[in-house]
Motif scaffolding. Structure first.
Motif, PDB file in Angstrom:
ATOM      1  N   ALA A 243       0.821  -1.216   0.000  1.00  0.00           N
ATOM      2  CA  ALA A 243       0.000   0.000   0.000  1.00  0.00           C
ATOM      3  C   ALA A 243       0.850   1.259   0.000  1.00  0.00           C
ATOM      4  O   ALA A 243       0.410   2.319  -0.473  1.00  0.00           O
ATOM      5  CB  ALA A 243      -0.946  -0.006   1.203  1.00  0.00           C
ATOM      6  N   ILE A 244       2.070   1.167   0.520  1.00  0.00           N
ATOM      7  CA  ILE A 244       2.948   2.342   0.566  1.00  0.00           C
ATOM      8  C   ILE A 244       3.252   2.830  -0.847  1.00  0.00           C
ATOM      9  O   ILE A 244       3.269   4.039  -1.120  1.00  0.00           O
ATOM     10  CB  ILE A 244       4.236   2.008   1.325  1.00  0.00           C
ATOM     11  N   ALA A 245       3.488   1.895  -1.766  1.00  0.00           N
ATOM     12  CA  ALA A 245       3.811   2.295  -3.141  1.00  0.00           C
ATOM     13  C   ALA A 245       2.636   3.027  -3.782  1.00  0.00           C
ATOM     14  O   ALA A 245       2.825   4.058  -4.444  1.00  0.00           O
ATOM     15  CB  ALA A 245       4.189   1.064  -3.964  1.00  0.00           C
ATOM     16  N   GLY A 246       1.436   2.502  -3.612  1.00  0.00           N
ATOM     17  CA  GLY A 246       0.263   3.172  -4.175  1.00  0.00           C
ATOM     18  C   GLY A 246       0.062   4.557  -3.593  1.00  0.00           C
ATOM     19  O   GLY A 246      -0.281   5.499  -4.311  1.00  0.00           O
ATOM     20  N   ALA A 247       0.296   4.693  -2.294  1.00  0.00           N
ATOM     21  CA  ALA A 247       0.145   6.001  -1.651  1.00  0.00           C
ATOM     22  C   ALA A 247       1.195   6.984  -2.158  1.00  0.00           C
ATOM     23  O   ALA A 247       0.900   8.165  -2.372  1.00  0.00           O
ATOM     24  CB  ALA A 247       0.238   5.852  -0.136  1.00  0.00           C
TER      25      ALA A 247
END
Length: 310
Positions: A54-58
């Motif tokens: 999820a960090i990459a998408g954020a």
């Protein structure tokens, strides 16, 4: 999607990540900021379910960059990750030349040119005119040979293709590698990355995450549900529920019309399908165990939870 200039401070990036729907702590925000500043890859390690992907998408949303994802698995090779030749188009051009409808000399010179190259995520990322976020997910699932190939991409931001030569980056992506630590990664790969271990969030932080992403749920329900999940993680489970499971469970409880956990713990048992994902876990978390987990002491009260999440 227009790109957004990178924030000049870690705190500015943390605010953008919050706006993008990800509540990052100071260490993580600083790591991403350093990755952007130094143009270095980030290696995020931790057990499954802590929110590494999820960090990459954020980051992509916060920076206004496109997101490219490479899902790693055993047997991953260059044709799925970097490039392959468009053989059907090459064959068509050959047949047209044989039929007298093409320039044979030009075909011989260009048959292995970039126009016949099918770009996969790694090559797409460095040949993109606009900087992107490149997620290399679960790198520990890939073979060590593939990991070794990555070294050129991560250190030089280039790809060597025998028929063409070296293709250098037109832009430098923010590269995020995730690992569930199922095997040791090489020292060479680790040296090229900035490292961060992503753990399960504290009670206060997970409560804040759920409040932010499920704002319609009652505060009392969120606090009780998160405390329950934090206790559940201490059980001997095959698959420990992550933050995504907590969010799903709270959404289910909200749609059941609950403003807090019910006194009758039997009402909760069906909803545990959102948290317990194996037969053995469902078997061992009995209704009696659920009751004990609900009635157990609050986790983290000594840390001043109420003040930390307001």
């Amino acid at each position: 999607m227009p790109a957004i200039d990178a924030p000049v401070t870690p705190e500015g990036l943390r605010e953008r990540l919050f706006t993008a729907g990800y509540i990052a702590d100071e260490d993580l925000a600083s790591l991403v900021w350093m990755g952007l500043t130094l143009e270095r890859p980030l290696l995020l390690e931790g057990v499954a379910g802590v929110g590494k992907t999820a960090i990459a998408g954020a980051c992509a949303r916060a920076l206004g960059r496109p997101l490219l994802r490479l899902q790693c698995y055993e047997g991953l090779d260059l044709s799925q990750s970097v490039y392959e030749w468009n053989y059907s188009r090459q064959l068509l051009e050959i047949r047209l030349a044989e039929a007298g409808q093409g320039d044979r000399q030009a075909l011989r010179e260009n048959l292995f040119g970039e126009e016949f190259l099918l770009q996969r995520p790694l090559l797409q990322a460095i040949r993109s005119l606009q900087p992107c976020v490149l997620l290399i997910d679960e790198i520990d699932r890939a073979d060590e040979a593939f990991e070794a190939f990555l070294l050129e991409v991560l250190s030089e931001y280039q790809v060597s293709i025998p028929e063409i030569g070296t293709l250098k980056a037109l832009s430098r992506p923010l590269v995020i590698l995730t690992s569930n630590a199922t095997r040791d990664l090489s020292d060479a790969l680790r040296r090229r990355c900035l490292f961060h271990y992503v753990d399960y969030p504290s009670l206060a932080r997970e409560t804040q995450i759920v409040r932010t992403l499920v704002p319609e749920a009652a505060t009392r329900l969120v606090e009780q549900a998160v405390a329950f999940v934090q206790r559940l993680r201490k059980e001997d489970l095959d698959k420990v529920p992550g933050v995504a499971e907590t969010l799903d469970w709270v959404r289910i409880l909200f749609h059941l019309g609950l403003a807090e956990l019910p006194a009758d713990h039997l009402l909760l048992v069906p909803s545990l399908a959102a948290l317990l994902k194996t037969r053995n876990d469902r078997w061992q978390v009995t209704p009696e165990r659920v009751a004990k987990l609900i009635d157990g002491p609050r986790i983290g009260q000594e840390a001043g939870v109420a003040g930390a999440i307001r």
